[in-house]
Design a protein around this motif. Structure first.
Motif, PDB file in Angstrom:
ATOM      1  N   GLY A 149       0.833  -1.197   0.000  1.00 10.96           N
ATOM      2  CA  GLY A 149       0.000   0.000   0.000  1.00 10.96           C
ATOM      3  C   GLY A 149       0.867   1.244   0.000  1.00 10.96           C
ATOM      4  O   GLY A 149       2.099   1.164  -0.048  1.00 10.96           O
ATOM      5  N   THR A 150       0.196   2.395   0.082  1.00  8.06           N
ATOM      6  CA  THR A 150       0.932   3.647   0.021  1.00  8.06           C
ATOM      7  C   THR A 150       1.813   3.856   1.252  1.00  8.06           C
ATOM      8  O   THR A 150       2.873   4.473   1.155  1.00  8.06           O
ATOM      9  CB  THR A 150      -0.047   4.817  -0.180  1.00  8.06           C
ATOM     10  OG1 THR A 150      -0.475   4.784  -1.540  1.00  8.06           O
ATOM     11  CG2 THR A 150       0.582   6.151   0.108  1.00  8.06           C
ATOM     12  N   SER A 151       1.409   3.340   2.410  1.00 12.19           N
ATOM     13  CA  SER A 151       2.268   3.473   3.590  1.00 12.19           C
ATOM     14  C   SER A 151       3.657   2.936   3.268  1.00 12.19           C
ATOM     15  O   SER A 151       4.683   3.589   3.515  1.00 12.19           O
ATOM     16  CB  SER A 151       1.714   2.663   4.758  1.00 12.19           C
ATOM     17  OG  SER A 151       0.397   3.024   5.036  1.00 12.19           O
ATOM     18  N   HIS A 193      -0.597  13.248   5.085  1.00  3.71           N
ATOM     19  CA  HIS A 193      -1.265  12.064   5.639  1.00  3.71           C
ATOM     20  C   HIS A 193      -0.443  11.489   6.790  1.00  3.71           C
ATOM     21  O   HIS A 193       0.788  11.540   6.770  1.00  3.71           O
ATOM     22  CB  HIS A 193      -1.423  11.021   4.527  1.00  3.71           C
ATOM     23  CG  HIS A 193      -2.377   9.920   4.850  1.00  3.71           C
ATOM     24  ND1 HIS A 193      -1.984   8.749   5.435  1.00  3.71           N
ATOM     25  CD2 HIS A 193      -3.711   9.827   4.667  1.00  3.71           C
ATOM     26  CE1 HIS A 193      -3.044   7.962   5.589  1.00  3.71           C
ATOM     27  NE2 HIS A 193      -4.104   8.588   5.125  1.00  3.71           N
ATOM     28  N   THR A 195       0.372   8.588   7.504  1.00  3.88           N
ATOM     29  CA  THR A 195       1.325   7.526   7.141  1.00  3.88           C
ATOM     30  C   THR A 195       2.688   8.101   6.754  1.00  3.88           C
ATOM     31  O   THR A 195       3.703   7.410   6.852  1.00  3.88           O
ATOM     32  CB  THR A 195       0.793   6.669   5.972  1.00  3.88           C
ATOM     33  OG1 THR A 195       0.414   7.530   4.907  1.00  3.88           O
ATOM     34  CG2 THR A 195      -0.396   5.836   6.393  1.00  3.88           C
ATOM     35  N   VAL A 242      -6.678  13.643   2.046  1.00 10.79           N
ATOM     36  CA  VAL A 242      -7.532  12.532   2.448  1.00 10.79           C
ATOM     37  C   VAL A 242      -8.913  12.995   2.934  1.00 10.79           C
ATOM     38  O   VAL A 242      -9.859  12.212   2.968  1.00 10.79           O
ATOM     39  CB  VAL A 242      -6.760  11.673   3.474  1.00 10.79           C
ATOM     40  CG1 VAL A 242      -6.829  12.281   4.858  1.00 10.79           C
ATOM     41  CG2 VAL A 242      -7.219  10.246   3.447  1.00 10.79           C
ATOM     42  N   ASP A 267       2.940  12.003  -2.251  1.00  9.62           N
ATOM     43  CA  ASP A 267       1.988  10.991  -1.777  1.00  9.62           C
ATOM     44  C   ASP A 267       0.713  11.162  -2.604  1.00  9.62           C
ATOM     45  O   ASP A 267      -0.051  12.096  -2.393  1.00  9.62           O
ATOM     46  CB  ASP A 267       1.712  11.199  -0.285  1.00  9.62           C
ATOM     47  CG  ASP A 267       0.595  10.282   0.236  1.00  9.62           C
ATOM     48  OD1 ASP A 267       0.035   9.495  -0.558  1.00  9.62           O
ATOM     49  OD2 ASP A 267       0.291  10.367   1.448  1.00  9.62           O
ATOM     50  N   ALA A 269      -1.687   8.624  -3.059  1.00 10.83           N
ATOM     51  CA  ALA A 269      -2.372   7.345  -2.803  1.00 10.83           C
ATOM     52  C   ALA A 269      -3.598   7.170  -3.690  1.00 10.83           C
ATOM     53  O   ALA A 269      -3.708   6.194  -4.416  1.00 10.83           O
ATOM     54  CB  ALA A 269      -2.749   7.251  -1.337  1.00 10.83           C
ATOM     55  N   PHE A 270      -4.507   8.142  -3.635  1.00 13.98           N
ATOM     56  CA  PHE A 270      -5.686   8.018  -4.508  1.00 13.98           C
ATOM     57  C   PHE A 270      -5.725   9.099  -5.581  1.00 13.98           C
ATOM     58  O   PHE A 270      -6.338   8.936  -6.616  1.00 13.98           O
ATOM     59  CB  PHE A 270      -6.985   8.016  -3.679  1.00 13.98           C
ATOM     60  CG  PHE A 270      -7.283   9.313  -2.964  1.00 13.98           C
ATOM     61  CD1 PHE A 270      -8.142  10.243  -3.511  1.00 13.98           C
ATOM     62  CD2 PHE A 270      -6.695   9.600  -1.734  1.00 13.98           C
ATOM     63  CE1 PHE A 270      -8.428  11.429  -2.858  1.00 13.98           C
ATOM     64  CE2 PHE A 270      -6.971  10.790  -1.071  1.00 13.98           C
ATOM     65  CZ  PHE A 270      -7.839  11.703  -1.637  1.00 13.98           C
ATOM     66  N   ASP A 296      -1.883   4.051  -4.753  1.00  9.49           N
ATOM     67  CA  ASP A 296      -2.584   2.807  -4.434  1.00  9.49           C
ATOM     68  C   ASP A 296      -3.453   2.405  -5.615  1.00  9.49           C
ATOM     69  O   ASP A 296      -4.424   3.091  -5.937  1.00  9.49           O
ATOM     70  CB  ASP A 296      -3.497   3.014  -3.207  1.00  9.49           C
ATOM     71  CG  ASP A 296      -2.773   2.791  -1.897  1.00  9.49           C
ATOM     72  OD1 ASP A 296      -1.817   2.000  -1.871  1.00  9.49           O
ATOM     73  OD2 ASP A 296      -3.175   3.413  -0.895  1.00  9.49           O
ATOM     74  N   HIS A 298      -5.291  -0.062  -5.290  1.00 11.92           N
ATOM     75  CA  HIS A 298      -6.511  -0.557  -4.640  1.00 11.92           C
ATOM     76  C   HIS A 298      -7.493   0.545  -4.273  1.00 11.92           C
ATOM     77  O   HIS A 298      -8.578   0.263  -3.782  1.00 11.92           O
ATOM     78  CB  HIS A 298      -6.198  -1.448  -3.427  1.00 11.92           C
ATOM     79  CG  HIS A 298      -5.339  -0.835  -2.354  1.00 11.92           C
ATOM     80  ND1 HIS A 298      -4.274  -1.504  -1.807  1.00 11.92           N
ATOM     81  CD2 HIS A 298      -5.375   0.349  -1.721  1.00 11.92           C
ATOM     82  CE1 HIS A 298      -3.718  -0.750  -0.862  1.00 11.92           C
ATOM     83  NE2 HIS A 298      -4.368   0.378  -0.802  1.00 11.92           N
ATOM     84  N   LYS A 299      -7.115   1.786  -4.501  1.00 12.81           N
ATOM     85  CA  LYS A 299      -8.088   2.859  -4.258  1.00 12.81           C
ATOM     86  C   LYS A 299      -8.757   3.228  -5.591  1.00 12.81           C
ATOM     87  O   LYS A 299      -9.536   2.465  -6.120  1.00 12.81           O
ATOM     88  CB  LYS A 299      -7.400   4.043  -3.590  1.00 12.81           C
ATOM     89  CG  LYS A 299      -7.036   3.740  -2.137  1.00 12.81           C
ATOM     90  CD  LYS A 299      -6.376   4.897  -1.429  1.00 12.81           C
ATOM     91  CE  LYS A 299      -6.096   4.546   0.024  1.00 12.81           C
ATOM     92  NZ  LYS A 299      -5.217   5.555   0.667  1.00 12.81           N
TER      93      LYS A 299
HETATM   94  C1  LIG Z   1      -4.807   5.774   1.918  1.00  9.06           C
HETATM   95  C2  LIG Z   1      -3.751   6.799   1.984  1.00  9.06           C
HETATM   96  C3  LIG Z   1      -2.484   6.499   2.468  1.00  9.06           C
HETATM   97  C4  LIG Z   1      -2.165   5.145   3.048  1.00  9.06           C
HETATM   98  O1  LIG Z   1      -2.244   4.160   2.069  1.00  9.06           O
HETATM   99  P1  LIG Z   1      -2.351   2.614   2.450  1.00  9.06           P
HETATM  100  O2  LIG Z   1      -2.549   1.952   1.134  1.00  9.06           O
HETATM  101  O3  LIG Z   1      -3.531   2.494   3.352  1.00  9.06           O
HETATM  102  O4  LIG Z   1      -1.090   2.234   3.119  1.00  9.06           O
HETATM  103  C5  LIG Z   1      -1.517   7.478   2.425  1.00  9.06           C
HETATM  104  N1  LIG Z   1      -1.784   8.693   1.932  1.00  9.06           N
HETATM  105  C6  LIG Z   1      -3.003   9.038   1.476  1.00  9.06           C
HETATM  106  C7  LIG Z   1      -3.223  10.412   0.942  1.00  9.06           C
HETATM  107  C8  LIG Z   1      -4.033   8.105   1.488  1.00  9.06           C
HETATM  108  O5  LIG Z   1      -5.237   8.424   1.024  1.00  9.06           O
END
Ligand SMILES: *Cc1c(COP(=O)(O)O)cnc(C)c1O
Length: 464
Positions: A149-151, A193, A195, A242, A267, A269-270, A296, A298-299
């Motif tokens: 995942g993004t983490s 975020h 993470t 987020v 970052d 992620a989505f 990600d 998966h998002k």
């Molecule tokens: C979901 C998200 C993360 C974490 O991603 P994971 O796939 O849950 O590890 C980090 N940054 C942003 C902006 C996110 O939306």
């Protein structure tokens, strides 16, 4: 029971095709009914989970019973996030071709660490890497690592950046560690975020030893408040806040970072997927000037879970940060996936990512993103019309809604969650209690949104 007995037993099970048929039929049963299930498990379903709590069994169990137990007690206690009315966190749906590809690759059970362990995983990683670089408009030659995942992706990207900046100062962090190393500056936005903080902590860069840049009312980093940058700076930006879905102003910030010699990690992620849409690409203008990115699949892309991606402009920097040696490790002239990630052994995640990208194509990926964002705007407009307040500019797929006062918002949300009709989570935005809505699944229809708005209205009535 002796080891050879269990081995013999499992060998018999391995060709018990009925076992896999049974699992397949349960899965199909689940998928056929998921839209009619409560979106979050009912109390009785949660109580059913107690069936799993037993002491470690002394002996083997029948595999048909195992699968039956899982379906009987597990399926009802799932969160029906593939059904179209799950708007919690930022969780995607799952594209059919990608899910089916994952089923097949589960049968392969490949280890994607090395080409010699799985040529098919290696080639599909190579293909996905090239496709992602093309789709997202990243610099030619950008490397991709396929992580959970993004983490994890941010951890890898920031590790590459940390080591790269220190190497330029004559310090080999991989060998010497950080004790006595030249200081780096870490600059990030107020809206980063959590993470990212976690990654900074793990990497020895400190969760608190950072320079925070103020954000605007949508959580975007303010370019006019950027501190001076230098070639010992790790600058962390964000594509997709987020809460609000907002994007940092990359085009205003990245050229300054590049000129200063800073490392820019984004970052995304989505939000990085906005780059796949001609209509939304402007939100990501300037990301191609970054050094590393996390996303990600998966998002927003609706690939199955466990689909994180680290991308890095400097292939060598990522490989150096992630590399290891061992007498039995056989690196090849082909792509060896473990060079790009912190893990050694891992699933062949690129299989389902490849299937998702192939199922969508360039146009489909753009349409998917456009569609999620159009539906988020539709959701926001409907809620506004129904008297809810919308607290963010709906620039992407995120909507922050509130009632007249915090207590009403909280009660309304509790009622929404209990309805089983749809699900959203709570959050705080600029001191306000909000209902956070993420439109993240291709399965969500306008009818799903109308139904959800009706649930919101009823929930607010019942909260009075
Ligand atoms: C979901 C998200 C993360 C974490 O991603 P994971 O796939 O849950 O590890 C980090 N940054 C942003 C902006 C996110 O939306």
């Amino acid at each position: 029971m002796a080891a050879d007995d269990i081995s013999g037993r499992f060998r018999r099970h391995a060709t018990d095709w009925d076992l896999y048929e049974q699992a397949k039929n349960y899965a199909l049963d689940y998928m056929r009914t998921v839209c009619d299930r409560p979106v979050s498990p009912a109390p009785a379903a949660l109580a059913g989970l107690e069936a799993f709590r037993e002491p470690l069994p002394d002996g083997p169990s029948d595999p048909h019973d195992i699968i039956a137990t899982l379906h009987r007690h597990g399926s009802p206690a799932t969160v029906a996030q593939t059904g179209g009315r799950y708007f919690g966190f930022v969780n995607g749906g799952v594209i059919p071709a990608a899910l089916a590809a994952k089923w097949l690759s589960d049968a392969w059970d490949q280890n994607a660490a090395l080409h010699v362990m799985s040529p098919v995983a290696s080639v599909l990683e190579e293909v996905c890497e090239a496709w992602l670089v093309d789709l997202l408009g990243l610099p030619a030659g950008t490397a991709a690592g396929f992580v959970g995942g993004t983490s994890n992706a941010s951890l890898c990207g920031l590790a590459a950046g940390r080591d790269h900046l220190l190497r330029r100062q004559g310090w080999d962090a991989g060998a010497a560690g950080l004790f006595g190393a030249p200081a780096l500056r870490v600059v990030l936005g107020e809206g980063a975020h959590s993470t990212v903080y976690k990654a900074l902590g793990i990497l020895g860069l400190g969760r608190e030893r950072i320079i925070k840049v103020p954000a605007d009312d949508q959580g975007r980093m303010r370019a006019d408040r950027l501190p001076p940058l230098d070639d010992a700076t790790l600058l962390i930006l964000q594509a997709g806040h987020v809460q609000t879905g907002a994007f940092d102003p990359f085009a205003a910030i990245c050229p300054r970072a590049r000129e200063a010699g800073a490392w820019v990690h984004i970052d995304g992620a989505f939000g990085l997927w906005a780059a796949a849409s001609p209509a939304l690409r402007a939100l990501t203008a300037g990301i191609e000037q970054g050094d590393s990115w996390s996303a990600d699949a998966h998002k927003t892309l609706n690939a199955p879970y466990d689909g994180g991606i680290v991308l890095c402009r400097h292939r060598d920097a990522l490989v150096q940060a992630m590399s290891m040696t061992g007498s039995y490790i056989v690196y090849s002239d082909h792509r060896d996936g473990m060079l790009y990630t912190a893990d050694m052994s891992r699933r062949a995640r690129a299989v389902e990512l490849w299937a998702a990208l192939k199922a969508l194509g360039r146009a489909g990926a753009g349409q998917l993103v456009d569609d999620l964002c159009a539906k988020a705007r539709y959701f926001a407009a409907g809620l506004r019309q129904a008297g809810f307040r919308i607290l963010n500019d709906v620039c992407f797929n995120q909507v922050l809604a509130a009632c007249g006062d915090p207590a009403a918002t909280q009660k309304t949300l509790a009622n929404v969650q209990q309805s089983g009709e749809c699900w959203c989570g709570p959050s705080e935005w600029q001191g306000e209690t909000v209902i956070r809505i993420s439109v993240c699944s291709y399965r969500t229809t306008l009818a799903d949104i109308d139904r959800s708005i009706a649930v919101f209205v009823k929930a607010r009535e019942a909260a009075k």
